[in-house]
Write a protein that holds these residues in place. Structure first.
Motif, PDB file in Angstrom:
ATOM      1  N   THR A 145       0.661  -1.163  -0.045  1.00 59.29           N
ATOM      2  CA  THR A 145       0.010   0.072   0.073  1.00 59.29           C
ATOM      3  C   THR A 145       0.852   1.509  -0.140  1.00 59.29           C
ATOM      4  OG1 THR A 145      -0.173   0.256   2.393  1.00 59.29           O
ATOM      5  CG2 THR A 145      -1.640  -1.297   1.177  1.00 59.29           C
ATOM      6  N   ARG A 146       2.218   1.185  -0.320  1.00 63.70           N
ATOM      7  CA  ARG A 146       2.773   2.229  -0.244  1.00 63.70           C
ATOM      8  C   ARG A 146       2.481   3.170  -1.310  1.00 63.70           C
ATOM      9  NH1 ARG A 146       8.941  -0.045  -0.103  1.00 63.70           N
ATOM     10  NH2 ARG A 146       7.866  -1.538  -1.720  1.00 63.70           N
ATOM     11  N   GLN A 147       2.040   2.734  -2.623  1.00 63.71           N
ATOM     12  CA  GLN A 147       1.667   3.807  -3.554  1.00 63.71           C
ATOM     13  C   GLN A 147       0.328   4.372  -3.302  1.00 63.71           C
ATOM     14  OE1 GLN A 147       2.249   2.005  -7.351  1.00 63.71           O
ATOM     15  NE2 GLN A 147       2.564   0.250  -6.507  1.00 63.71           N
ATOM     16  N   LEU A 148      -0.373   3.683  -2.351  1.00 57.64           N
ATOM     17  CA  LEU A 148      -1.834   4.559  -2.096  1.00 57.64           C
ATOM     18  C   LEU A 148      -1.743   5.199  -0.611  1.00 57.64           C
ATOM     19  CD1 LEU A 148      -3.973   1.007  -2.503  1.00 57.64           C
ATOM     20  CD2 LEU A 148      -3.566   3.055  -4.001  1.00 57.64           C
ATOM     21  N   THR A 150       0.395   7.588   0.992  1.00 58.54           N
ATOM     22  CA  THR A 150       1.578   8.412   1.092  1.00 58.54           C
ATOM     23  C   THR A 150       2.167   8.866   2.382  1.00 58.54           C
ATOM     24  OG1 THR A 150       0.522  10.445   0.576  1.00 58.54           O
ATOM     25  CG2 THR A 150       1.029   8.859  -1.261  1.00 58.54           C
ATOM     26  N   PRO A 151       3.410   9.240   2.469  1.00 57.78           N
ATOM     27  CA  PRO A 151       3.917   9.924   3.743  1.00 57.78           C
ATOM     28  C   PRO A 151       3.299  11.175   4.054  1.00 57.78           C
ATOM     29  CG  PRO A 151       5.857   9.130   2.458  1.00 57.78           C
ATOM     30  CD  PRO A 151       4.727   8.886   1.506  1.00 57.78           C
ATOM     31  N   GLU A 152       2.774  11.783   3.096  1.00 61.85           N
ATOM     32  CA  GLU A 152       2.173  13.075   3.369  1.00 61.85           C
ATOM     33  C   GLU A 152       0.581  12.845   4.037  1.00 61.85           C
ATOM     34  OE1 GLU A 152       3.285  12.330   0.792  1.00 61.85           O
ATOM     35  OE2 GLU A 152       4.977  13.701   0.234  1.00 61.85           O
ATOM     36  N   MET A 153      -0.053  11.720   3.520  1.00 59.46           N
ATOM     37  CA  MET A 153      -1.215  11.308   4.229  1.00 59.46           C
ATOM     38  C   MET A 153      -1.161  10.829   5.627  1.00 59.46           C
ATOM     39  SD  MET A 153      -4.267   8.949   2.398  1.00 59.46           S
ATOM     40  CE  MET A 153      -5.813   9.010   3.157  1.00 59.46           C
ATOM     41  N   VAL A 154      -0.010  10.059   5.797  1.00 59.29           N
ATOM     42  CA  VAL A 154       0.234   9.486   7.101  1.00 59.29           C
ATOM     43  C   VAL A 154       0.598  10.762   8.263  1.00 59.29           C
ATOM     44  CG1 VAL A 154       2.030   8.198   8.437  1.00 59.29           C
ATOM     45  CG2 VAL A 154       1.259   7.287   6.233  1.00 59.29           C
ATOM     46  N   ARG A 155       1.479  11.513   7.651  1.00 60.32           N
ATOM     47  CA  ARG A 155       1.704  12.660   8.701  1.00 60.32           C
ATOM     48  C   ARG A 155       0.290  13.407   8.928  1.00 60.32           C
ATOM     49  NH1 ARG A 155       6.255  13.326   5.426  1.00 60.32           N
ATOM     50  NH2 ARG A 155       5.298  14.699   4.134  1.00 60.32           N
ATOM     51  N   ALA A 156      -0.466  13.816   7.851  1.00 60.51           N
ATOM     52  CA  ALA A 156      -1.668  14.442   8.082  1.00 60.51           C
ATOM     53  C   ALA A 156      -2.821  13.679   9.187  1.00 60.51           C
ATOM     54  CB  ALA A 156      -2.586  14.464   6.763  1.00 60.51           C
ATOM     55  N   LEU A 180      -9.683   5.312  -4.150  1.00 55.84           N
ATOM     56  CA  LEU A 180     -10.384   6.611  -3.142  1.00 55.84           C
ATOM     57  C   LEU A 180      -9.665   6.241  -1.861  1.00 55.84           C
ATOM     58  CD1 LEU A 180     -11.602   9.221  -2.538  1.00 55.84           C
ATOM     59  CD2 LEU A 180     -13.842   7.913  -2.120  1.00 55.84           C
ATOM     60  N   VAL A 181      -8.776   6.765  -1.164  1.00 58.70           N
ATOM     61  CA  VAL A 181      -8.267   6.237   0.028  1.00 58.70           C
ATOM     62  C   VAL A 181      -8.530   7.400   1.151  1.00 58.70           C
ATOM     63  CG1 VAL A 181      -5.963   6.022   1.164  1.00 58.70           C
ATOM     64  CG2 VAL A 181      -6.215   5.538  -1.300  1.00 58.70           C
ATOM     65  N   TYR A 182      -8.989   6.791   2.208  1.00 59.41           N
ATOM     66  CA  TYR A 182      -9.646   7.563   3.373  1.00 59.41           C
ATOM     67  C   TYR A 182      -8.464   7.218   4.635  1.00 59.41           C
ATOM     68  CZ  TYR A 182     -13.714  10.221   1.944  1.00 59.41           C
ATOM     69  OH  TYR A 182     -14.338  11.108   1.356  1.00 59.41           O
ATOM     70  N   GLY A 183      -8.107   7.949   5.379  1.00 59.68           N
ATOM     71  CA  GLY A 183      -7.420   7.819   6.288  1.00 59.68           C
ATOM     72  C   GLY A 183      -7.905   8.540   7.645  1.00 59.68           C
ATOM     73  N   SER A 184      -8.062   7.748   8.813  1.00 61.30           N
ATOM     74  CA  SER A 184      -8.804   8.045  10.000  1.00 61.30           C
ATOM     75  C   SER A 184      -8.130   7.678  11.380  1.00 61.30           C
ATOM     76  CB  SER A 184     -10.126   8.096  10.053  1.00 61.30           C
ATOM     77  OG  SER A 184     -11.059   8.432  11.279  1.00 61.30           O
ATOM     78  N   PRO A 185      -7.808   8.730  12.359  1.00 55.72           N
ATOM     79  CA  PRO A 185      -7.400   8.092  13.326  1.00 55.72           C
ATOM     80  C   PRO A 185      -8.317   7.547  14.274  1.00 55.72           C
ATOM     81  CG  PRO A 185      -7.608  10.365  13.549  1.00 55.72           C
ATOM     82  CD  PRO A 185      -8.011   9.869  12.218  1.00 55.72           C
TER      83      PRO A 185
END
Length: 546
Positions: A145-148, A150-156, A180-185
């Motif tokens: 999933t490194r292409q999906l 990104t480090p910028e999204m991980v930091r956000a 479509l990638v969603y990231g949530s804490p």
């Protein structure tokens, strides 16, 4: 130097390219200029293509946005449920060092996973425990999933603790898929973990492409139909115009009975009826003018012939009186001389009128033969030497040494030269008259130059009108009829040649007779300039006019 050489090479190839383009596009450009229907249909196709293309792009773009927005809403709602479930499963562990935490995370990911992307395009679930040093990201299915993510999204997600989203394209199992990638804490007792939910947009892309294909096909069909409609409508308008043009051409060719067909009661029918009415009026007027012209020519010819008989009788009596003038008193002798001169002029006028009537009737014929023009010029000069001596004018002949052979009618050419030289002597005001002859492979030219009063601007065309004189107050020495130059220009046209005039006030005048070497050839240029080379303010040779 290399730069100049390069520029020359570029210009040469550019000219070759331009000529090639003009050669191969000439038929299309000619069709564009000549066909109103092609121009209207082409402009309609271009305008409709721009309009339909803009509208289609807007529809397709809005459809894609709506599909993506709907997917985002569904993914966002699903993400909230997954975050709640993950919180419920992970909050039972108070510490990050809990040995059961990895199993719980793996079980949670397994419960949240809802499909295999390699088989049915399902989503990808990944949970990453940021504050667990020995636990990395747990992902189902087991893909990179490194292409999906990104480090910028991980930091956000990790640092700001907010929900982040992005659209990324990745290659999974050899297939390129857009996600479509969603990231949530996810807040837990031992800290927060990161939940990443990746949903493929394959269905949405396929639907958007179908919409674009449908819009494109519909647009092409609509543009084609608009072109067909424009062609049909233009044809309805252009066809009567073409018929009118062909009818007008036939009318101009002398077929005065041609008319347009009137069908219906619309504007085009009104145009056809008006055209027919105009053609009928023109036919009546032309027939009337032809009849008047015929009567005029017949009248001129009949009068000229009828006057010959009494003129012959008067001539015989006048010759007898003129031969005995020495025995008369001076006043009577002078009257006899005037009578003889006016009879000569009257006889010349009758001859010119008969010649003009033959030109008007189209009965003048050219009796052409190969002739040397130099003896003709010399003979004209010899016959007018007496007139030149009385006027104090010197005749300067500038003739080539070799013979000048052309296929001409000697009688008509001699008459033209006699008129030109006689007029030049009359208007020379005691200054020389120069006669020049030159020839080339296609044409022979004779110029008659005087340095007298000259011509005013515009008179170089009027001088060939019948009975026209530049200065009516001047007394004639040659006793001309006023028809000489008119007959001369007709003689030149009968040869397929030109008779042109140039003049300027105070600088004299020059007349140029140009004849083709071979009868029937078309003249392109003259061996001698129309504007004299000895003119102080000469500006150069004007364009030739056939």
């Amino acid at each position: 130097m290399p730069v100049r050489r390069t520029l020359r090479v570029v210009r040469r190839y550019w000219r070759v390219l331009v000529r090639w383009f003009q050669h191969y596009t000439a038929p299309a450009r000619r069709a564009w200029r000549r066909s109103l229907q092609i121009r209207v249909v082409s402009l309609t196709l271009v305008a409709s293509s721009l309009l339909v293309g803009t509208f289609g792009w807007f529809i397709a773009d809005r459809s894609a946005e709506i599909l993506l927005s709907r997917t985002k809403d569904e993914v966002s709602s699903s993400l909230n449920g997954k975050v709640a479930y993950a919180y419920k499963q992970l909050t039972v562990h108070p510490l990050a060092r809990d040995p059961e935490l990895p199993n719980t995370i793996a079980a949670t990911v397994n419960d949240l996973f809802d499909g295999d992307p390699a088989e049915d395009g399902g989503s990808v679930i990944s949970i990453r425990a940021a504050n667990h040093p020995d636990l990395g990201a747990v992902t189902l299915p087991n893909v990179d999933t490194r292409q999906l993510v990104t480090p910028e999204m991980v930091r956000a997600v990790a640092e700001s603790g907010s929900v982040a989203q992005q659209i990324r394209t990745a290659e999974i199992d050899g297939q390129t898929v857009k996600y479509l990638v969603y990231g949530s804490p996810v807040q837990t007792k031992f800290g927060h973990v990161e939940l990443y939910y990746m949903v493929p947009l394959t269905t949405e892309d396929r639907t958007a492409n179908q919409i674009r294909t449908t819009v494109l096909a519909t647009g092409i069909a609509l543009v084609f139909l608009l072109g067909v409609v424009a062609g049909l409508v233009t044809r309805l308008v252009v066809n009567p115009v073409r018929v009118a043009a062909r009818t007008a051409q036939r009318l101009s060719a002398g077929l005065l009975d041609q008319r347009m067909k009137v069908t219906g009661e619309d504007d085009l029918a009104l145009l056809a009826a008006a055209f027919n009415q105009m053609a009928a009026n023109l036919q009546r007027q032309i027939v009337r003018l032809e009849e008047m012209s015929r009567l005029q020519r017949r009248f001129t010819s009949d009068v000229s012939h009828e006057l010959r008989t009494p003129l012959t009788t008067v001539r015989m009596a006048a010759d007898l009186i003129f031969s005995e003038r020495d025995s008369f008193e001076p006043a009577v002798a002078r009257s006899a001389e005037l009578l003889q001169a006016e009879l000569d002029r009257f006889e010349d006028l009758l001859t010119d009128l008969l010649e003009i009537s033959r030109f008007d009737a189209g009965f003048a014929a050219l009796d052409a033969e190969h002739t040397d023009l130099l003896p003709i010029v010399q003979r004209v000069a010899e016959r007018l030497t007496g007139l030149a001596d009385r006027a104090g004018v010197e005749l300067d002949l500038r003739l080539p040494e070799a013979p000048v052979i052309a296929e001409i009618d000697p009688r008509r050419v001699e008459r033209v030269l006699r008129n030109l030289v006689g007029n030049a002597i009359e208007h020379a005001e005691g200054k020389p008259v120069v006669i020049t002859v030159a020839t080339d492979e296609a044409a022979v030219a004779i110029t008659v130059r005087d340095y007298g009063i000259g011509l005013k601007p515009g008179e170089e065309r009027l001088v060939f009108n019948r009975f026209w004189r530049a200065d009516p107050s001047r007394a004639r020495q040659t006793g001309g009829t006023g028809l000489g130059l008119s007959i001369s220009v007709e003689d030149a046209r009968l040869h397929g040649g030109w008779l042109e005039a140039w003049g300027a006030p105070g600088e004299g005048a020059q007349f140029r007779l140009t004849l083709p070497v071979r009868a029937g050839d078309r003249l392109v240029a003259a061996p001698l300039p129309l504007i004299p080379r000895d003119r102080p303010a000469a500006t150069g040779e004007p364009a030739e006019v056939s």
